[in-house]
Each structure stands twice: as structure tokens, then as C-alpha cells.
Design a protein around this motif. Structure first.
Motif, mmCIF file in Angstrom:
data_model
loop_
_atom_site.group_PDB
_atom_site.id
_atom_site.type_symbol
_atom_site.label_atom_id
_atom_site.label_comp_id
_atom_site.label_asym_id
_atom_site.label_seq_id
_atom_site.Cartn_x
_atom_site.Cartn_y
_atom_site.Cartn_z
ATOM 1 N N LEU A 39 25.435 7.026 -13.455
ATOM 2 C CA LEU A 39 26.260 6.068 -12.705
ATOM 3 C C LEU A 39 27.566 5.797 -13.457
ATOM 4 O O LEU A 39 28.654 5.766 -12.865
ATOM 5 C CB LEU A 39 25.481 4.767 -12.515
ATOM 6 N N ASP A 40 27.451 5.626 -14.779
ATOM 7 C CA ASP A 40 28.652 5.375 -15.594
ATOM 8 C C ASP A 40 29.614 6.555 -15.514
ATOM 9 O O ASP A 40 30.825 6.388 -15.376
ATOM 10 C CB ASP A 40 28.270 5.136 -17.069
ATOM 11 N N THR A 61 30.640 7.785 -22.085
ATOM 12 C CA THR A 61 30.416 8.178 -20.696
ATOM 13 C C THR A 61 31.726 8.386 -19.943
ATOM 14 O O THR A 61 31.717 8.746 -18.778
ATOM 15 C CB THR A 61 29.580 7.117 -19.956
ATOM 16 N N ALA A 109 29.762 8.802 -13.184
ATOM 17 C CA ALA A 109 30.301 8.899 -11.817
ATOM 18 C C ALA A 109 31.447 7.906 -11.621
ATOM 19 O O ALA A 109 32.486 8.251 -11.026
ATOM 20 C CB ALA A 109 29.187 8.638 -10.800
ATOM 21 N N ARG A 120 14.688 -5.034 -17.031
ATOM 22 C CA ARG A 120 16.061 -4.564 -16.794
ATOM 23 C C ARG A 120 16.891 -5.544 -15.966
ATOM 24 O O ARG A 120 18.091 -5.377 -15.847
ATOM 25 C CB ARG A 120 16.031 -3.192 -16.114
ATOM 26 N N PHE A 135 32.761 2.048 -4.593
ATOM 27 C CA PHE A 135 31.749 2.706 -5.413
ATOM 28 C C PHE A 135 30.464 1.877 -5.478
ATOM 29 O O PHE A 135 29.370 2.415 -5.394
ATOM 30 C CB PHE A 135 32.303 2.928 -6.821
ATOM 31 N N TYR A 136 30.621 0.552 -5.614
ATOM 32 C CA TYR A 136 29.441 -0.303 -5.805
ATOM 33 C C TYR A 136 28.855 -0.837 -4.506
ATOM 34 O O TYR A 136 27.760 -1.391 -4.505
ATOM 35 C CB TYR A 136 29.791 -1.479 -6.733
ATOM 36 N N PHE A 188 36.635 1.792 -19.488
ATOM 37 C CA PHE A 188 35.431 0.967 -19.602
ATOM 38 C C PHE A 188 35.033 0.790 -21.066
ATOM 39 O O PHE A 188 35.681 1.312 -21.970
ATOM 40 C CB PHE A 188 34.271 1.612 -18.846
ATOM 41 N N ASP A 207 21.327 5.402 -15.200
ATOM 42 C CA ASP A 207 22.412 4.504 -15.646
ATOM 43 C C ASP A 207 23.588 5.317 -16.166
ATOM 44 O O ASP A 207 24.747 5.044 -15.851
ATOM 45 C CB ASP A 207 21.917 3.571 -16.760
ATOM 46 N N ARG A 208 23.262 6.306 -17.006
ATOM 47 C CA ARG A 208 24.306 7.157 -17.578
ATOM 48 C C ARG A 208 25.070 7.885 -16.475
ATOM 49 O O ARG A 208 26.296 7.961 -16.484
ATOM 50 C CB ARG A 208 23.681 8.211 -18.504
#
Lengths: 288, 549
Positions: free
Chosen positions: A197-198, B95, A200, B413, B58-59, B90, A194-195
């Protein structure tokens, strides 16, 4: 254990010079095996850390390095079948079988462990004293993405350490039986992904994927610290490699131990120490 | 000039059947300050991702329609190309920071665009000055606070002077002071530099007054597009969970809702429900009540040490090695069943206090006494979820207690934010079945439940659900929060911390009435009058005064 600018000659040197100096010490640690020389190089790294103002952090790194060195020494002593001077007879042990510990295997393991510990300390000194952002700038001309990946990986270490501490705290808050290790490992991995991905996504929107080369910067004049550490690094590398080729500081463990510690070995050890630490003597303009 | 043009945009994330965006058409002009409002999952973030090019480049996923930013079609240009015109920020500043120092961070984006050294240096300097981070330029990013990190991340976004900046809940991790500062800063940049701002935010009371235009998202579609005042009128019927507390107050009094404290006060003054800044002779307003509650000496009302307590801190110090003092001789007693909100800026000591209560930290001096087990829910509920199914995470009784039985077979999740929160609560609280002297000491009903920032990033519906849930638990509950509206809705008592010490401790109506940052919108509109914190109480107060006048 992250870089922070401090008042020291090593921090004042350009990343290229500081990186070269660290690389020269790493080269010396790899090509030299004589315990006197390796010991001198280890002391050099600790002294350099103290002179660079990161002595306390290096001592913390020692807590990782010493057990690592002892483990390597112990494993080699127990596993190696080489060497003629038996110092301990364990007889038949489960899994290991007939186990005789020899002086040669113990010393060889100790030398190997000392080298590993010194490399750990050198790695710690590098991450504390060499600006990773400048290293990125240095390498982006040749391989921007590789350099960036390495820098991001370094940057992710404290983030992931904080994440794992958070996860551990959350598990301590769970009443009843703790979850199994496999479940925790899966959760940790999912968190890391997850990290990643964030990060990136953040890189994408900052133009990383389409990064273009900047016009070459005007070359900055080298400071005396840059020159000092560059010359010191070159000197250390030359002495270490020439010493190895010329066989100035011999070392062999098997079948019988040969690790002389005479005038020649001491001279080489002193020379390496003096060369490596010389640039720290110049503290003009360093405020502390 | 139209800067962003979205035409019939529909989008589905990979592996998801329901569309995240469904036939969205929209134009944003240069220099507009647009707020995107909507419940969680309504498509706000996806809309911003489409503008920045992350959707679909990206997604992945399936997309139809078109998005054009500054003349660049996002089907042909990815986020890297678009980053010259679009800056994106964000939620989580941690991050987004990729470099070691603030200076390198601000320079990173423009260097990627191939700017020369002189241009980079100038961009860094200007971004640092605009964001007031010039004093941090040579600081390592690892040492910055959350608010500082978010400012630096915004500076890095703006250094390349993009025409439009998209911000996805940038204040969700900030305290009220830092959050208000960030919104004020965006408004100033919008006014001074003609920067186009597209801001997705849950706490609308914080940002509506700064906006020129609001887009209300409903299930992936645009439900509303217009001025903030018109948005509030629309939301009263179509999406009540998006109505700000100030707007609820005005609508209860039969007035048109207004965005922001200033406009709401003006509306109340025009209706003669609130006195003017300087009272005009002969013009008496209905409201004569001043700030009669909340006198300073009542803020630190001592609790009797010998009264029964679920949790007691007795002069607790926590001194960090090589760091600041986290708690400074803090004393606090919480009675059984009491509901306490713990407030204060980032770094005030709220989380440290909760960790001491739960035994995760030990005081360097002083004592912490608890009358039983302390259940602690930390900031990120996902950290508690380590198994493959909801059923494996905790007992069936605990799932039933928190209304999660129907989700027993789902992967933790895959749950929504609110459901994850409830599951984590079920894990730490348990089913309460293990009680009495023979109970397993790890599984008995907790004496105290502590929650650290439980509503971070939650929409109002999920917050209301959480408040209702906490009211049913029946043990002492301490919630560390930055959200005065949550504190007012949930707590009997509010404790305000600063620099590791208690600076105010009293009934919610006392503590949350007199301040600027740590006050509800209703209290700010009414100037703390009558101790009214929530719109319902404020409207009742004004109605009473109107009748008596």
C-alpha cells in the motif's frame, strides 16, 4: 542479490543485449537435454558469473540450487515407475507403495534437477548483471505497467526480506512460547500488504498512474559489447535450436537410458560455451 | 498568488465514523513555508493527502468541500495529474524508492510526465546538485543509508519542479544531524527557488524557526493559523503538548515564547537574562554561569568493573562480513535500575549494541554478560503483534501492568501508535509474576529492558506517557534514541556512540549540554549553562541567577 554496476563486459553491455544473451542461454537450457550439454551450459553460467565479477554471489545462489537439484532427483527416483534397470528395491513403503528405484528415473531426475539448478543460477546472474532500470526503459514502450510491476516486484524482494528478518527478530524477543505459524503467516501477509500500500501510494504521487510515453529517444549507437553479446546470444540460440531439431545431442531416459557423450555432443557443448563466453574476452575500456 | 485553496473540506476514511478532517478552509500562497502541527490523529497527514490528491482518489472514503491546487480541482484530478504541481514525501524512505539506482530514481517521476531525454537528464542533474546527492547518482539505492535515501526521495520529488511540496514527517526516521540538514535544505530551496513547502512534523523545535506560518490542527479542524511566534502563544493555552521546549522556558520566565534557538536567546538577552555574544561593558546579565559542567575529561568516566552490573560489555567487537565494523572494542557497564540513553548518528552502532545485549547477535570478539533476562523492544512495535486480539498477545497480568486491560478485545493493528508501543512492551516485559529460583527462565522479570528508537513518529503526549511508564518499571533500562529531549527527560546517564565506539559517557547534564546536535533545545539556548537540559531546570536556573544578581 541485487544489481550493482561492476567493471565487466556483461555490465557494460546494454540491457537489451545482456537480456537477449541470458534469454538465449535459458532457451538452450530448455531445448537441450543431453547431460553433457547441460553440464557445459551450467559451467558456462558459473564462468560468466566469475568473469562478470559476481562469482561469490553465484556461489551463494548455488546453495539454493544444489539442494533443489538433489530434491528433484530424489523425488523422481522415488516416485517414477518408469525405467527397466532397477538399482535399488525398497519393497512396500507407506504412501509410496511398491518402490523400485531405476537407473533411468534417477538419471532423468538428475538431468531435470541440473536444468533447474542452471536456470536458478542464470536467474541470479541476470539479477546481478542486468540493470533492471534499463530493462524497464526497454519494455515501457510496449507494456509500461507490466514492466514497472515486474521491476517493483524485484525491488520489493530485498524490502520484504528485511521485513521478514525484522519480524523474526521480534518473535525471538518474545518470552515464553512462540506464536503459531498461522499467526505468523497472517502477520507477515498483513505486513506485506501494508508495504504494498505504501509503495502504491508512492507510485501514485510520482505520476505512475498517468504515465505518458516520452518522445522516442535518439537511438544510441550500439557499443562493441552490445554487438558482442547480441551476436553471442544469437549464436547460442541458433546452435541450441538447430542442434535440437537435427538431433545432434540425443537424450532419452525411458525405457532404457540413452545419453551419448561422444565427439558430436562434446563439440556442441564446446561450441555453446565458446559462443557464450566469447564477448567476455573483450575487456578494452573495462577498468577493474 | 494562491496556490492551494481548501474550502470547507470534510473527510472520513472508509469504515470510520469520526471525520479525519472537519470543515477545513485554508489558502496557501506561492513561496510560503507552512508547518502543520498537531497531535497524532489530528488530521495533519490527511490534510497533506488531500492536497496531493491521495484523498479521496487513493484512500476512498466520503468527502465534501473542495481542494484546488494550482487551479486543478482534486475532485477532477487524481494524484497522478496533480504530481506535476505537487511533490509528496512520506515518512518511510524505503517504500518511496522504486528504482535500482539514484539516477533512475530521480528520473522516474519526470519520465512519467513524458519529458524528453534531454529534459530528464537536466532535471536529474539539477535535482542531484540541489540535494547534494550528485556523488550518489550511480549508487544502487539498496546501499544507501536512511538519511541518503530520504534526500534521494526528496530529490525525486523535486526533480519535476513542482510548485508545492508536501512532506509528512520526513525527519522522523533521521538522526538529529540528518534531520536538521533536511530542514535547512527545505528552507534554502524555499528561499532560492520560491518552492512552497507544507511540512507536517512532530518535532516542532526542529522546524518552527524555518517556517513562515504554522497551522495547528485539533481533532480534524484548524485550531490556529498564523506566525510561528503567535502559534506558540496560542499553544500555551490551547495545546500545551505542541509548545516547544524553548517556548516553555521563555513562558516560565514570563516572556513571550519565540520559535528557534536564536530568537529565544535574543529574547533572553533583551530581558538581560543571558549575556550577549560579546559582553557590553556595564551591561551585566543575570546569568554568570558558564559551561562549568561537561569538561571533556569527565565525559568518559570509567565505571568500576567490580561494581554490581545488570549488563556488561567487555571489549566487544562486531565485524560484518564485507561491511563496516559495527562495534569496535566497546566496553560498557550498566548498573541495576540505571536509566541509560544511547545516542549517536544512524549507523553509530546503537541498534547493534542492543541486539548484542539481547543475544540476537554474537560478538566476533569480546564478551557480553547479563545478570538475567534482557527484554528488547525493536523499532517497529507492530512486528510483535501477530494475534487477532490484544488478549492473545500476552498475559492478563502484563496487560494490567501496562494499562491495557480495557483493550483486551481489540485487534492489535487497530490500536494507536502509543497503545501498540505499550502492548509490545507488555509482551517483552511480561507481568513480572514469574520470579525466584523456580521461575520459567523465559518469563521472569527482565534484568534489563532495551528499547530501540521507541518514540519514532510519536507526538509529545505519547512520549511523556512512555517516559512515565519506563520510570515505573524499576529495572535497568537502555533506550537508543535520536531525541535529546526524551534522553533528558528519562535518562540518568547518556552514552554517545560514534563509529561503533563510546565517545562520551556521563550524566545526562554533562553529555547533553555542550553539543549542537546531541543537545536539548534548552541547553542550546543557554549554551550549556548550569547543566540545565529541560525548560523547568533552565527557568529555575535563570530565576536563581536573576535573584542573586
Amino acid at each position: 542479490m541485487t544489481y550493482r554496476r561492476r567493471p565487466s563486459s556483461l555490465h557494460a553491455a546494454a540491457a537489451g543485449a545482456a537480456l537477449g544473451w541470458c534469454a538465449a542461454l535459458a532457451l538452450a537450457l530448455i531445448v537441450q537435454s543431453n547431460p553433457v550439454v547441460l553440464g557445459a551450459l551450467t559451467l558456462t553460467i558459473i564462468a560468466a558469473g566469475a568473469l562478470a565479477g559476481v562469482g561469490a554471489e553465484l556461489l551463494r545462489a548455488l546453495r539454493l540450487a544444489v539442494p533443489l537439484a538433489l530434491t528433484i532427483c530424489l523425488i523422481n527416483a522415488l516416485v517414477s515407475r518408469n525405467g527397466l534397470t532397477v538399482i535399488w528395491r525398497f519393497g512396500d513403503l507407506p504412501i509410496l507403495g511398491q518402490t523400485n528405484v531405476t537407473l533411468e528415473a534417477t538419471v532423468y531426475g538428475a538431468v531435470f534437477g541440473l536444468r533447474a539448478a542452471a536456470l536458478v543460477l542464470l536467474g541470479a546472474l541476470y539479477s546481478l548483471a542486468v540493470d533492471p532500470d534499463q530493462v524497464l526503459m526497454l519494455f515501457r514502450r510496449w507494456s509500461f505497467r507490466s514492466a514497472l510491476s515486474a521491476t517493483i516486484a524485484t525491488r520489493m524482494v530485498p524490502v520484504l526480506l528485511r521485513d521478514s528478518k525484522r519480524l523474526a527478530d521480534a518473535q525471538r524477543c518474545r518470552p515464553g512460547a512462540a506464536p503459531g505459524r498461522l499467526a505468523l503467516m497472517r502477520a507477515t501477509t498483513a505486513g506485506v500488504l501494508d508495504r504494498a500500500l505504501d509503495v502504491a501510494a508512492a507510485l501514485e504521487v510520482r505520476g505512475y498512474a498517468t504515465a505518458v510515453h516520452a518522445p522516442r529517444r535518439d537511438r544510441r549507437a550500439a557499443s562493441r559489447h552490445d554487438i558482442g553479446f547480441s551476436l553471442a546470444g544469437a549464436g547460442v540460440a541458433i546452435v541450441a535450436v538447430v542442434g535440437r531439431v537435427a538431433g545432434w545431442c540425443p537424450f532419452s531416459a525411458y525405457p532404457l537410458l540413452r545419453a551419448p557423450a561422444g565427439a558430436r555432443e562434446l563439440t556442441v557443448a564446446f561450441l555453446l560455451m565458446a559462443l557464450a563466453l566469447a564477448p567476455f574476452a573483450d575487456r578494452r575500456g573495462i577498468r577493474g | 498568488m494562491t496556490l492551494v485553496r481548501i474550502s470547507e473540506l470534510s473527510y472520513r476514511y472508509p469504515g470510520v465514523i469520526a471525520p479525519a478532517l472537519d470543515g477545513v478552509s485554508l489558502e496557501v500562497n506561492a513561496g510560503e513555508f507552512v508547518v502543520v502541527a498537531g497531535a497524532s490523529g489530528s488530521g495533519k497527514s490527511t490534510l497533506l493527502r488531500a492536497v496531493s490528491g491521495l484523498v479521496p482518489h487513493f484512500y476512498g472514503g466520503a468527502i465534501s468541500g473542495s481542494v484546488s491546487v494550482a487551479g486543478n480541482d482534486t475532485r477532477d484530478h487524481g494524484p497522478g495529474d496533480l504530481s506535476r504541481d505537487v511533490g509528496t514525501l512520506f515518512q518511510d524512505p524505503e517504500t518511496q524508492i522504486v528504482m535500482g539506482t539514484v539516477r533512475a530514481e530521480l528520473a522516474f517521476g519526470v519520465q512519467n510526465h513524458g519529458w524528453g531525454a534531454a529534459a530528464v537528464a537536466r532535471a536529474v542533474e539539477e535535482a542531484a546538485l540541489a540535494l547534494a546527492v550528485d556523488g550518489l547518482l550511480d549508487r544502487p539505492t539498496a546501499e544507501l543509508s536512511g538519511g541518503e535515501l530520504q534526500r534521494v526521495a526528496l530529490g525525486a520529488t523535486l526533480a519535476g519542479r513542482p510548485a508545492v511540496v508536501c512532506l509528512d514527517e520526513p525527519t522522523s526516521q533521521l538522526d538529529p544531524v540528518a534531520g536538521d540538514e533536511l530542514i535547512g535544505l527545505l528552507r534554502r530551496l524555499n528561499e532560492d527557488q520560491d518552492l512552497t513547502v507544507i511540512l507536517a512534523e512532530h518535532r516542532l523545535e526542529r522546524c518552527l524557526a524555518a517556517a513562515d506560518r504554522v497551522i495547528g490542527m485539533l481533532d480534524g479542524r484548524i485550531g490556529f493559523d498564523g506566525s510561528p511566534a503567535a502559534f506558540l502563544i496560542w499553544a500555551l493555552d490551547a495545546a500545551p503538548y505542541l509548545v516547544t521546549p524553548g517556548a516553555r522556558l521563555l513562558s516560565r520566565l514570563g516572556l513571550d515564547p519565540q520559535p528557534g534557538v536564536k530568537a529565544a536567546r535574543a529574547a533572553l538577552r533583551a530581558a538581560r537574562l543571558l549575556p550577549g555574544p560579546v559582553d557590553v561593558p556595564g551591561q551585566e546579565s543575570a546569568l554568570k554561569v558558564g559551561r562549568e559542567t561537561g569538561s571533556r575529561n569527565r565525559f568518559l568516566s570509567p565505571r568500576h568493573a567490580d561494581s554490581p552490573s545488570a549488563l556488561r560489555f567487555d571489549r566487544v567487537w562486531h565485524e560484518l562480513r564485507d561491511g563496516p565494523v559495527a562495534l569496535r572494542g566497546l566496553s560498557l557497564t550498566v548498573a541495576p535500575g540505571e536509566r541509560v540513553a544511547l545516542m549517536g548518528r544512524n549507523g553509530a552502532g546503537k541498534s547493534t549494541l542492543l541486539r548484542h545485549a539481547a543475544g540476537l547477535m554474537k560478538p566476533t570478539r569480546g564478551r557480553v554478560e547479563v545478570a538475567g533476562r534482557v527484554a528488547l523492544l525493536l523499532q517497529n512495535p507492530t512486528d510483535y503483534l501477530v494475534h487477532d486480539t490484544v488478549a492473545q498477545e500476552t498475559s492478563a497480568g502484563a496487560l494490567a501492568r501496562f494499562g491495557l486491560s480495557e483493550l483486551a478485545d481489540r485487534h492489535p493493528r487497530d490500536l494507536s501508535g502509543g497503545e501498540k508501543q505499550r502492548l509490545a512492551l507488555a509482551i517483552v516485559v511480561g507481568d513480572g509474576s514469574s520470579a525466584g529460583p523456580d521461575a520459567d527462565p523465559g518469563l521472569e522479570e527482565p534484568a534489563v529492558l532495551c528499547l530501540d528508537e521507541p518514540t519514532r513518529g510519536m507526538d509529545r503526549a505519547a512520549k511523556d506517557e512512555l517516559v512515565a511508564l519506563l520510570r515505573t518499571i524499576g529495572v535497568a533500562v537502555i533506550v537508543a534514541t535520536h531525541d535529546p529531549e526524551l534522553a533528558a527527560a528519562f535518562a540518568d546517564r547518556v552514552v554517545l556512540l560514534a563509529d561503533g565506539a563510546v565517545i562520551a559517557d556521563g550524566a545526562a547534564a554533562e553529555v547533553l549540554c555542550g553539543g549542537i546536535y546531541f543537545a536539548t533545545e534548552t541547553a542550546r539556548i543557554l549554551g550549556g549553562a548550569g547543566g540545565a537540559l529541560l525548560p523547568e531546570a533552565g527557568a529555575a536556573l535563570l530565576e536563581r541567577e536573576r535573584v542573586s544578581a
